[in-house]
Motif scaffolding. Sequence first.
Motif, PDB file in Angstrom:
ATOM      1  N   LEU A   5     -27.617 -35.731  21.807  1.00 50.96           N
ATOM      2  CA  LEU A   5     -28.621 -36.233  22.642  1.00 50.96           C
ATOM      3  C   LEU A   5     -27.948 -36.156  23.920  1.00 50.96           C
ATOM      4  O   LEU A   5     -27.011 -36.985  24.320  1.00 50.96           O
ATOM      5  N   GLU A  29     -30.708 -32.316  21.780  1.00 56.83           N
ATOM      6  CA  GLU A  29     -32.242 -32.826  22.437  1.00 56.83           C
ATOM      7  C   GLU A  29     -31.656 -33.490  23.576  1.00 56.83           C
ATOM      8  O   GLU A  29     -30.574 -33.859  24.008  1.00 56.83           O
ATOM      9  N   LYS A  40     -35.910 -42.029  20.968  1.00 58.44           N
ATOM     10  CA  LYS A  40     -35.151 -40.862  20.020  1.00 58.44           C
ATOM     11  C   LYS A  40     -34.071 -41.244  19.085  1.00 58.44           C
ATOM     12  O   LYS A  40     -34.323 -41.086  18.069  1.00 58.44           O
TER      13      LYS A  40
END
Length: 72
Positions: A5, A29, A40
């Motif tokens: 991420l 992501e 998330k």
Amino acid sequence: MKKILIVDDEPAILTLLQYNLEAEHYQVETATDGQEALDKVRNEPFDFIILDLMLPSLSGLEEKQKTREDKI
């Protein structure tokens, strides 16, 4: 495949990091603020997080603190 991420409010930084990490076969992501990152992280696991400290809504430090509180 490792999942990363990237959290940053600068689109150019997000694009550069995402492009290069995907070229190395990582699943990437992105999030553009601390709250989006927190959402998330709460919903899916990541192997690694690249986190800007100065973010809108929640700072990077606040996001990490809330993530740790969730894990305890």
